[in-house]
Design a protein around this motif. Sequence first.
Motif, PDB file in Angstrom:
ATOM      1  N   GLY A 231       0.802  -1.216   0.000  1.00 63.43           N
ATOM      2  CA  GLY A 231       0.000   0.000   0.000  1.00 63.43           C
ATOM      3  C   GLY A 231       0.832   1.262   0.000  1.00 63.43           C
ATOM      4  O   GLY A 231       2.061   1.232  -0.047  1.00 63.43           O
ATOM      5  N   GLY A 232       0.130   2.379   0.027  1.00 66.54           N
ATOM      6  CA  GLY A 232       0.814   3.664   0.013  1.00 66.54           C
ATOM      7  C   GLY A 232       1.056   4.167  -1.394  1.00 66.54           C
ATOM      8  O   GLY A 232       0.463   3.693  -2.357  1.00 66.54           O
ATOM      9  N   ASN A 233       1.940   5.145  -1.492  1.00 69.52           N
ATOM     10  CA  ASN A 233       2.163   5.793  -2.784  1.00 69.52           C
ATOM     11  C   ASN A 233       3.634   6.137  -2.976  1.00 69.52           C
ATOM     12  O   ASN A 233       4.428   6.140  -2.041  1.00 69.52           O
ATOM     13  N   MET A 234       3.963   6.458  -4.212  1.00 67.70           N
ATOM     14  CA  MET A 234       5.326   6.808  -4.592  1.00 67.70           C
ATOM     15  C   MET A 234       5.684   8.202  -4.084  1.00 67.70           C
ATOM     16  O   MET A 234       4.852   9.112  -4.107  1.00 67.70           O
ATOM     17  N   ASN A 235       6.919   8.370  -3.637  1.00 71.22           N
ATOM     18  CA  ASN A 235       7.415   9.669  -3.197  1.00 71.22           C
ATOM     19  C   ASN A 235       8.135  10.343  -4.365  1.00 71.22           C
ATOM     20  O   ASN A 235       9.055   9.777  -4.955  1.00 71.22           O
ATOM     21  N   TYR A 236       7.702  11.551  -4.704  1.00 74.70           N
ATOM     22  CA  TYR A 236       8.304  12.290  -5.821  1.00 74.70           C
ATOM     23  C   TYR A 236       9.828  12.396  -5.694  1.00 74.70           C
ATOM     24  O   TYR A 236      10.561  12.404  -6.686  1.00 74.70           O
ATOM     25  N   VAL A 237      10.303  12.480  -4.464  1.00 69.56           N
ATOM     26  CA  VAL A 237      11.729  12.696  -4.222  1.00 69.56           C
ATOM     27  C   VAL A 237      12.578  11.610  -4.868  1.00 69.56           C
ATOM     28  O   VAL A 237      13.717  11.865  -5.288  1.00 69.56           O
ATOM     29  N   TYR A 238      12.013  10.391  -4.995  1.00 72.90           N
ATOM     30  CA  TYR A 238      12.812   9.260  -5.463  1.00 72.90           C
ATOM     31  C   TYR A 238      12.479   8.817  -6.894  1.00 72.90           C
ATOM     32  O   TYR A 238      12.807   7.695  -7.282  1.00 72.90           O
ATOM     33  N   MET A 239      11.872   9.703  -7.650  1.00 74.61           N
ATOM     34  CA  MET A 239      11.559   9.331  -9.029  1.00 74.61           C
ATOM     35  C   MET A 239      12.823   9.113  -9.858  1.00 74.61           C
ATOM     36  O   MET A 239      12.849   8.267 -10.760  1.00 74.61           O
ATOM     37  N   ASP A 240      13.860   9.871  -9.573  1.00 72.48           N
ATOM     38  CA  ASP A 240      15.155   9.640 -10.239  1.00 72.48           C
ATOM     39  C   ASP A 240      15.618   8.209  -9.999  1.00 72.48           C
ATOM     40  O   ASP A 240      15.984   7.489 -10.936  1.00 72.48           O
TER      41      ASP A 240
END
Length: 512
Positions: A231-240
């Motif tokens: 569950g949960g969602n992706m953190n923008y900080v780690y898109m790289d």
Amino acid sequence: MNIQDNVRKFLSHDTVRGWVMAVLFVAFMVGFGWLSLADLHSKTYMIIEFAATILVLAALIAVGSRQADKAPTGQIRRWVTTADKKCQEVEPLSWRRGWSDKNPTIRILPDITFQTILGWGAHFTDSACWVISQMAEKAREALLFELIDPSMMDLNVLGFTIGSSDYSPKDYNPADGLEPDPELKRFSIEYDKGYKIPVLRRVLQINPNVLYVARPWSPSPWMKPSKTLRGGNMNYVYMDAWGDFFVKFIQSYDAEGVPIYAVTSQNEPDTDQNGSMTQSQLSIQQERDFVGGYMYPRFQKNGIKTLIWIHDHNFDSAGRPLSMSESADFLKCVGGYAWHPYGGDPIWMARFRKMYPHIDHHITEGTAVFGAPDYLTDHTNWSGQLTTYSRCEVNSVSWWNIALTPDGKPNVGPFGCGGMVSVDLKTNEVVRSGQYWGTAHFSRFVKRGAKRIESKGEIKDLQHVAFINPDGTGVMVVTNNGDERTVSLQLGAGVVDVLVEKGSTTTLTWKQ
């Protein structure tokens, strides 16, 4: 027979076709002043023009005769699945010249073509690979040959998961851990090498033309604010880092002899499954930004040819890919639309095809249910689904688990899915589901590169779809959910009467 069929029947006579063409030619000449009786001032001119017209008419009659609808010749082979027959070949039929006047008729129009077929398949989930790896070697080889070899089922568009899903023996990710690791120093596919990669590699040895599609259920735990795979969602900080992850994963599998044809950006991005299994949410904006700004640029930079399929969710979430596709720049990143059939109408694929004809469509899931009373017998459900998806412009269909135990294991998630086949690991007995037999009527006969062709005829409780294979073989699949009845197939000036049994799936093939 409708008015159009009556006209075609009338025009199928050679002489009629020739004279109709001749009359149209004369009318054309008169209309443009090339044959004007008022301008005939001399007998010599009249004789010359009359002779020329006669020669033209004779030529047109001959051409009309040659261009008449041809009746196909040769045999029509048939394979039938019913309660007591399993994709069994039965006696062939033969075309005859003529037209059907008494039976419900399906008209086959091979000059009207649609999408090109990439293939048919299912998923070698972690659970499926584990089950297959536990079989005795001889039984395992026999099953893989049956499922994969082009002379057998020829399942050749095959999915597997990136990390764990609900159908894995345990939760895991190639970049596991709670502490941030943006340089992916902890990345490893050692777990995959245990039983997953060996099965995938053996499949390619049986059929090197297999195409693999890899699909992620969740980013690494440290890439999510929830710090969990569930569950949960992706953190923008780690898109790289997530973009780099895909590059490393594709390169690592390629180094192990398992090239990846396509990846999806996120399985079912509109749900987190309430934390009951490996899964993650990804908003529309996040998916668009990740694919267009991180994933695709890294693929280009590293020379990766793997396609990116977006959406990977149900038809009733069609607004998601529709919104993302409004950007022409983003569409350059999109190698396909991935769809699930658990909600909504597949007509969305046909609608998208009209808007974006250069982008293909793929069903990336669809599951049998273990313990269902019709698990073994619902072949018309699955052949009917494949018919519907084909008529809605799908290019490939890959069902969910290709093999599980009879009780749908291993499974760490909340759903009761069944395998296309079930395997008793004590006896190595393989039981084939209705999904298996419904799929066989397509995968065994409709080959990669086939074109869907038009077939028309509204008949109650009966579905049909037709194809032409690259070698010129015609294929039609007829799914009959009603009582036994006789239907006629009309191809040009040829016709054949086909008895379709109650609750049957029938595949017919012929040489064009």
